[in-house]
Design a protein around this motif. Structure first.
Motif, PDB file in Angstrom:
ATOM      1  N   GLU A 259       3.540 -63.260  97.655  1.00  0.00           N
ATOM      2  CA  GLU A 259       2.246 -62.818  97.530  1.00  0.00           C
ATOM      3  C   GLU A 259       1.856 -61.237  98.025  1.00  0.00           C
ATOM      4  O   GLU A 259       1.228 -61.083  96.881  1.00  0.00           O
ATOM      5  N   PHE A 260       1.850 -61.207  99.188  1.00  0.00           N
ATOM      6  CA  PHE A 260       2.084 -59.920  99.372  1.00  0.00           C
ATOM      7  C   PHE A 260       2.565 -58.999  98.888  1.00  0.00           C
ATOM      8  O   PHE A 260       1.824 -57.760  99.014  1.00  0.00           O
ATOM      9  N   LEU A 261       3.854 -58.620  99.001  1.00  0.00           N
ATOM     10  CA  LEU A 261       3.935 -58.217  98.467  1.00  0.00           C
ATOM     11  C   LEU A 261       4.085 -57.545  97.039  1.00  0.00           C
ATOM     12  O   LEU A 261       3.491 -55.967  97.025  1.00  0.00           O
ATOM     13  N   GLN A 262       4.158 -58.481  96.417  1.00  0.00           N
ATOM     14  CA  GLN A 262       3.151 -57.925  94.806  1.00  0.00           C
ATOM     15  C   GLN A 262       1.712 -57.359  94.718  1.00  0.00           C
ATOM     16  O   GLN A 262       1.617 -56.017  93.741  1.00  0.00           O
ATOM     17  N   LEU A 263       0.781 -58.117  95.619  1.00  0.00           N
ATOM     18  CA  LEU A 263      -0.446 -57.519  95.818  1.00  0.00           C
ATOM     19  C   LEU A 263      -0.084 -55.612  96.655  1.00  0.00           C
ATOM     20  O   LEU A 263      -0.516 -54.595  95.753  1.00  0.00           O
ATOM     21  N   TYR A 264       0.600 -55.206  96.837  1.00  0.00           N
ATOM     22  CA  TYR A 264       2.029 -53.547  97.795  1.00  0.00           C
ATOM     23  C   TYR A 264       1.157 -53.789  96.733  1.00  0.00           C
ATOM     24  O   TYR A 264       1.243 -51.804  96.750  1.00  0.00           O
ATOM     25  N   LYS A 265       2.964 -53.352  96.285  1.00  0.00           N
ATOM     26  CA  LYS A 265       2.554 -52.392  95.294  1.00  0.00           C
ATOM     27  C   LYS A 265       1.746 -52.610  93.664  1.00  0.00           C
ATOM     28  O   LYS A 265       1.484 -51.176  93.725  1.00  0.00           O
TER      29      LYS A 265
END
Length: 303
Positions: A259-265
């Motif tokens: 979730e975190f990486l998806q939101l960051y990108k």
């Protein structure tokens, strides 16, 4: 049935009480060496510890390291030597003023003026709470505020960036997960590199030295300020032309994968990303210093 977060809260209270009443240990030889290799400068009656090492001959590049909560500049000890082989100067400081959005960033600016680097372009490498300080510095740089430092690049690592919308329950979970730092070694170093007893006590002592436990009282303030200053801090990341990079340990209870990486990108599509091995958690520079250092140098050498 009680809510699970309430049960976590009941667990956190005695852990906090125990932590605040355990006297700080004596400095180990490693920490004494770290301290003796550093200096202090005075900023508005505050004594700020910092290290400033000269490194690579022929390079003019400077990197400034911004540590996370609830630790210290010693977080960077495992990659310090590697950084000195690439950078002309490697600088880190111990933060004060948790819970005040501008104070840590202002202290960084004051330190760099003290070191004669006001007009030098700086590479920022940050972790956790240091990410928030870096975002404030970036905002000042982008808006040409008097006294702001010149930023050449910014590399973030595991830590909230301000768009996560942390609510009270999630703030509590964050505090509980970070207490694992003290009560469960694997939460800091992960299963990849189990620390020796000496390494664990070094990290513990660095936090507790000079009443370092007092900053614990303000952790919810800086978390809440990420939400309050979302437009200012996330906006700086979204609008900057400064090269951005993220080094991410995916086994992070604070910034869960994916979730975190998806939101960051989604929020920062122009940023490059290095994802470390699956077993690397919230302190990647400690858990996998070689992987972290290689990821950072690859980024620095890419522009």
């Amino acid at each position: 049935m009680k809510e699970w977060w309430l049960q976590l809260g009941l667990l956190a209270v005695p852990l906090l009480a125990v932590y605040l009443h355990i006297p700080p240990p004596q400095l180990s030889p490693a920490l004494r060496s770290w301290r003796s290799s550093g200096s202090f400068f005075t900023y508005k009656d505050l004594h700020i510890f910092y290290r400033d090492s000269s490194g690579a001959v022929g390079s003019s590049d400077v990197v400034v390291l911004l540590h996370g909560f609830p630790t210290s500049s010693y977080d960077w000890s495992k990659i310090w030597e590697g950084l000195t082989q690439r950078f002309h100067r490697v600088i880190a400081l111990d933060f004060l003023g948790f819970g005040f959005s501008d104070k840590p960033a202002t202290i960084v600016e004051g330190l760099l003026r003290h070191l004669g680097l006001r007009h030098q372009r700086i590479n920022l490498l940050s972790h956790d709470y240091g990410d928030t300080v870096a975002q404030e510095l970036l905002h000042r740089y982008e808006h040409n505020k008097t006294g702001s430092i010149l930023i050449n690049s910014l590399c973030l690592s595991n830590g909230g960036k301000g768009w996560d919308g942390i609510r009270g329950m999630e703030s509590l979970l964050l505090c509980v997960s970070k207490f694992h730092f003290f009560f469960r070694l694997g939460a800091v170093f992960g299963p990849y590199t189990q620390p020796s007893q000496a390494e664990f006590w070094d990290m513990w002592t660095a936090v507790r030295n000079n009443d370092g436990n007092l900053v614990m009282d303000s952790v919810l303030q800086y978390i809440n300020q990420r939400k309050k200053h979302r437009e200012r801090w996330v906006g700086a990341l979204m609008s900057t032309s400064v090269p951005l990079h993220l080094i991410y340990g995916p086994l992070d209870p604070v910034n869960p994968h994916p979730e975190f990486l998806q939101l960051y990108k989604k929020v920062l599509p122009m940023s490059t990303v290095s994802v470390l091995d699956d077993h690397i958690s919230h302190y990647p520079q400690l858990e996998d210093p070689t992987g972290f250092l290689n990821a950072y140098l690859n980024f620095i050498n890419s522009f």
